[in-house]
Design a protein around this motif. Structure first.
Motif, PDB file in Angstrom:
ATOM      1  N   GLU A  17      41.597 124.041 -38.351  1.00  0.00           N
ATOM      2  CA  GLU A  17      42.254 123.185 -39.806  1.00  0.00           C
ATOM      3  C   GLU A  17      41.343 123.229 -40.592  1.00  0.00           C
ATOM      4  OE1 GLU A  17      45.639 121.463 -40.885  1.00  0.00           O
ATOM      5  OE2 GLU A  17      45.425 122.049 -39.017  1.00  0.00           O
ATOM      6  N   PHE A  18      41.419 122.677 -41.725  1.00  0.00           N
ATOM      7  CA  PHE A  18      40.710 121.837 -42.896  1.00  0.00           C
ATOM      8  C   PHE A  18      40.718 121.458 -43.470  1.00  0.00           C
ATOM      9  CE2 PHE A  18      38.947 126.847 -42.002  1.00  0.00           C
ATOM     10  CZ  PHE A  18      37.383 126.093 -41.851  1.00  0.00           C
ATOM     11  N   PHE A  19      40.737 120.338 -43.638  1.00  0.00           N
ATOM     12  CA  PHE A  19      41.689 118.685 -44.218  1.00  0.00           C
ATOM     13  C   PHE A  19      40.533 118.340 -45.613  1.00  0.00           C
ATOM     14  CE2 PHE A  19      39.470 117.934 -40.297  1.00  0.00           C
ATOM     15  CZ  PHE A  19      38.535 116.358 -41.092  1.00  0.00           C
ATOM     16  N   ARG A  20      40.945 117.573 -45.998  1.00  0.00           N
ATOM     17  CA  ARG A  20      40.212 117.061 -47.224  1.00  0.00           C
ATOM     18  C   ARG A  20      40.145 115.583 -46.836  1.00  0.00           C
ATOM     19  NH1 ARG A  20      38.485 118.851 -51.039  1.00  0.00           N
ATOM     20  NH2 ARG A  20      40.348 119.572 -52.261  1.00  0.00           N
ATOM     21  N   ILE A  21      38.460 115.553 -47.604  1.00  0.00           N
ATOM     22  CA  ILE A  21      38.008 114.266 -47.252  1.00  0.00           C
ATOM     23  C   ILE A  21      37.371 113.852 -48.400  1.00  0.00           C
ATOM     24  CG2 ILE A  21      35.359 113.716 -46.437  1.00  0.00           C
ATOM     25  CD1 ILE A  21      35.494 115.830 -44.032  1.00  0.00           C
ATOM     26  N   LEU A  22      37.327 112.101 -49.102  1.00  0.00           N
ATOM     27  CA  LEU A  22      36.731 111.824 -50.206  1.00  0.00           C
ATOM     28  C   LEU A  22      35.320 111.732 -49.835  1.00  0.00           C
ATOM     29  CD1 LEU A  22      40.186 109.938 -50.542  1.00  0.00           C
ATOM     30  CD2 LEU A  22      39.841 111.651 -51.077  1.00  0.00           C
ATOM     31  N   VAL A  23      34.711 111.946 -51.002  1.00  0.00           N
ATOM     32  CA  VAL A  23      33.790 111.530 -51.768  1.00  0.00           C
ATOM     33  C   VAL A  23      34.233 110.142 -52.452  1.00  0.00           C
ATOM     34  CG1 VAL A  23      31.356 112.233 -51.706  1.00  0.00           C
ATOM     35  CG2 VAL A  23      32.755 113.454 -51.005  1.00  0.00           C
ATOM     36  N   ASP A  24      33.237 109.165 -52.080  1.00  0.00           N
ATOM     37  CA  ASP A  24      33.271 108.119 -52.863  1.00  0.00           C
ATOM     38  C   ASP A  24      34.714 107.827 -53.529  1.00  0.00           C
ATOM     39  OD1 ASP A  24      30.478 107.233 -52.277  1.00  0.00           O
ATOM     40  OD2 ASP A  24      29.978 108.521 -53.790  1.00  0.00           O
ATOM     41  N   GLY A  25      35.686 107.838 -52.782  1.00  0.00           N
ATOM     42  CA  GLY A  25      37.065 108.127 -53.812  1.00  0.00           C
ATOM     43  C   GLY A  25      37.470 109.219 -54.055  1.00  0.00           C
ATOM     44  N   THR A  26      36.702 110.256 -54.368  1.00  0.00           N
ATOM     45  CA  THR A  26      36.973 111.140 -54.626  1.00  0.00           C
ATOM     46  C   THR A  26      37.213 112.417 -54.035  1.00  0.00           C
ATOM     47  OG1 THR A  26      35.874 110.199 -56.530  1.00  0.00           O
ATOM     48  CG2 THR A  26      36.267 112.604 -56.464  1.00  0.00           C
ATOM     49  N   PRO A  27      38.343 113.554 -53.753  1.00  0.00           N
ATOM     50  CA  PRO A  27      38.818 114.644 -53.037  1.00  0.00           C
ATOM     51  C   PRO A  27      37.306 115.671 -53.342  1.00  0.00           C
ATOM     52  CG  PRO A  27      40.357 113.950 -55.189  1.00  0.00           C
ATOM     53  CD  PRO A  27      39.481 113.206 -55.000  1.00  0.00           C
ATOM     54  N   LEU A  71      31.891 121.876 -50.658  1.00  0.00           N
ATOM     55  CA  LEU A  71      31.612 121.209 -49.402  1.00  0.00           C
ATOM     56  C   LEU A  71      31.761 120.736 -47.733  1.00  0.00           C
ATOM     57  CD1 LEU A  71      28.533 119.798 -48.117  1.00  0.00           C
ATOM     58  CD2 LEU A  71      29.736 117.597 -49.711  1.00  0.00           C
ATOM     59  N   VAL A  72      31.483 121.439 -46.482  1.00  0.00           N
ATOM     60  CA  VAL A  72      32.515 120.990 -45.984  1.00  0.00           C
ATOM     61  C   VAL A  72      31.807 120.031 -44.217  1.00  0.00           C
ATOM     62  CG1 VAL A  72      33.736 122.873 -43.721  1.00  0.00           C
ATOM     63  CG2 VAL A  72      33.472 123.458 -45.942  1.00  0.00           C
ATOM     64  N   PHE A  73      31.918 119.636 -44.406  1.00  0.00           N
ATOM     65  CA  PHE A  73      31.853 118.614 -43.101  1.00  0.00           C
ATOM     66  C   PHE A  73      32.471 118.830 -41.583  1.00  0.00           C
ATOM     67  CE2 PHE A  73      31.394 115.922 -46.699  1.00  0.00           C
ATOM     68  CZ  PHE A  73      29.864 115.759 -46.368  1.00  0.00           C
ATOM     69  N   VAL A  74      31.611 119.215 -40.398  1.00  0.00           N
ATOM     70  CA  VAL A  74      32.148 119.198 -39.537  1.00  0.00           C
ATOM     71  C   VAL A  74      31.205 118.196 -38.310  1.00  0.00           C
ATOM     72  CG1 VAL A  74      30.465 120.721 -38.427  1.00  0.00           C
ATOM     73  CG2 VAL A  74      32.621 121.202 -37.128  1.00  0.00           C
ATOM     74  N   LEU A  75      32.433 117.857 -36.963  1.00  0.00           N
ATOM     75  CA  LEU A  75      31.371 117.451 -35.752  1.00  0.00           C
ATOM     76  C   LEU A  75      31.765 117.854 -35.081  1.00  0.00           C
ATOM     77  CD1 LEU A  75      30.680 114.596 -35.153  1.00  0.00           C
ATOM     78  CD2 LEU A  75      32.730 113.571 -34.386  1.00  0.00           C
ATOM     79  N   GLY A  76      30.624 118.589 -34.161  1.00  0.00           N
ATOM     80  CA  GLY A  76      31.081 119.401 -33.336  1.00  0.00           C
ATOM     81  C   GLY A  76      29.653 120.039 -33.061  1.00  0.00           C
ATOM     82  N   LYS A  97      49.515 117.841 -40.654  1.00  0.00           N
ATOM     83  CA  LYS A  97      50.408 118.301 -41.087  1.00  0.00           C
ATOM     84  C   LYS A  97      51.912 118.103 -41.988  1.00  0.00           C
ATOM     85  CE  LYS A  97      52.610 122.536 -41.736  1.00  0.00           C
ATOM     86  NZ  LYS A  97      52.965 122.599 -43.269  1.00  0.00           N
ATOM     87  N   ARG A  98      52.260 116.532 -41.044  1.00  0.00           N
ATOM     88  CA  ARG A  98      53.431 115.538 -40.608  1.00  0.00           C
ATOM     89  C   ARG A  98      52.870 114.537 -42.243  1.00  0.00           C
ATOM     90  NH1 ARG A  98      53.601 113.445 -36.682  1.00  0.00           N
ATOM     91  NH2 ARG A  98      52.096 111.544 -36.838  1.00  0.00           N
ATOM     92  N   ASP A  99      51.576 114.421 -42.701  1.00  0.00           N
ATOM     93  CA  ASP A  99      50.695 113.316 -43.939  1.00  0.00           C
ATOM     94  C   ASP A  99      50.299 114.211 -44.854  1.00  0.00           C
ATOM     95  OD1 ASP A  99      50.996 111.741 -41.772  1.00  0.00           O
ATOM     96  OD2 ASP A  99      49.009 110.970 -41.498  1.00  0.00           O
ATOM     97  N   GLY A 100      50.510 115.310 -44.915  1.00  0.00           N
ATOM     98  CA  GLY A 100      50.019 116.116 -45.772  1.00  0.00           C
ATOM     99  C   GLY A 100      48.761 116.147 -46.621  1.00  0.00           C
ATOM    100  N   ASP A 101      47.785 116.366 -45.388  1.00  0.00           N
ATOM    101  CA  ASP A 101      46.767 116.678 -45.353  1.00  0.00           C
ATOM    102  C   ASP A 101      45.850 117.598 -45.623  1.00  0.00           C
ATOM    103  OD1 ASP A 101      45.888 113.487 -46.365  1.00  0.00           O
ATOM    104  OD2 ASP A 101      45.718 112.725 -44.430  1.00  0.00           O
ATOM    105  N   SER A 102      46.446 118.774 -44.277  1.00  0.00           N
ATOM    106  CA  SER A 102      46.000 119.876 -44.450  1.00  0.00           C
ATOM    107  C   SER A 102      45.720 120.687 -45.024  1.00  0.00           C
ATOM    108  CB  SER A 102      47.281 119.964 -43.125  1.00  0.00           C
ATOM    109  OG  SER A 102      46.898 121.821 -43.271  1.00  0.00           O
TER     110      SER A 102
END
Length: 161
Positions: free
Chosen positions: A59-69, A107-112, A37-42
């Protein structure tokens, strides 16, 4: 008691962090949520409410793929102790995935838990071609729209440092 889902508001962050800490029995997830939230990544934060308090959060957050969102991460997802295994997490996951699909995410990733997330369409096979800080059966992905990247290097927000 009925439960409903809505987007999280800025003033919910303290209650959300406490809920995550209680659900996971430690402060790690609460710290992640605050930092996202603080970093604006939410990207999308949803809560489940029972008319008296927040009982669940995702919570869902942005992930870059090869540097692209081009991808989204899911997590943490939590429900209050005593309200777990009542469908709160499932409702939050389904609602969040629908919202992301409607917003054009692909595309959505999860570690769970490898026995929990496949019921929502996540698979380790979809995630396998991607390079990330982790791998294995708990690292899963789900394609939710056409045009999703098929492989690449993933960069997570600093909250997951």
């Amino acid at each position: 008691m009925s439960t409903w889902i809505r987007p999280a508001h800025a003033e919910d962050i303290d209650e959300i962090a406490k809920l995550n800490d209680a659900a996971f029995g430690q402060s790690g997830e609460g710290k992640i949520v605050r930092k996202l939230k603080r970093d604006g990544d939410s990207l999308l934060s949803l809560i489940a409410h029972d008319d008296s308090r927040i009982v669940g959060h995702i919570e869902f957050f942005r992930i870059l793929v090869d540097g692209t969102p081009r991808a989204v991460g899911l997590g943490p997802v939590s429900a209050l102790p005593g309200r777990q295994r009542q469908g709160i997490g499932s409702g939050l996951i389904r609602t969040g995935l629908l919202a992301l699909e409607g917003a054009g995410e692909s595309l959505v990733f999860v570690l769970g838990h490898a026995d929990y997330y496949p019921r929502f369409g996540f698979s380790a096979e979809t995630a396998a071609p991607f390079r990330a800080p982790w791998s294995g059966p708990a690292f899963m992905a789900r394609v939710i729209n056409t045009g999703a990247p098929e492989a690449g290097e993933l960069t997570y927000p600093p909250a997951f440092g």
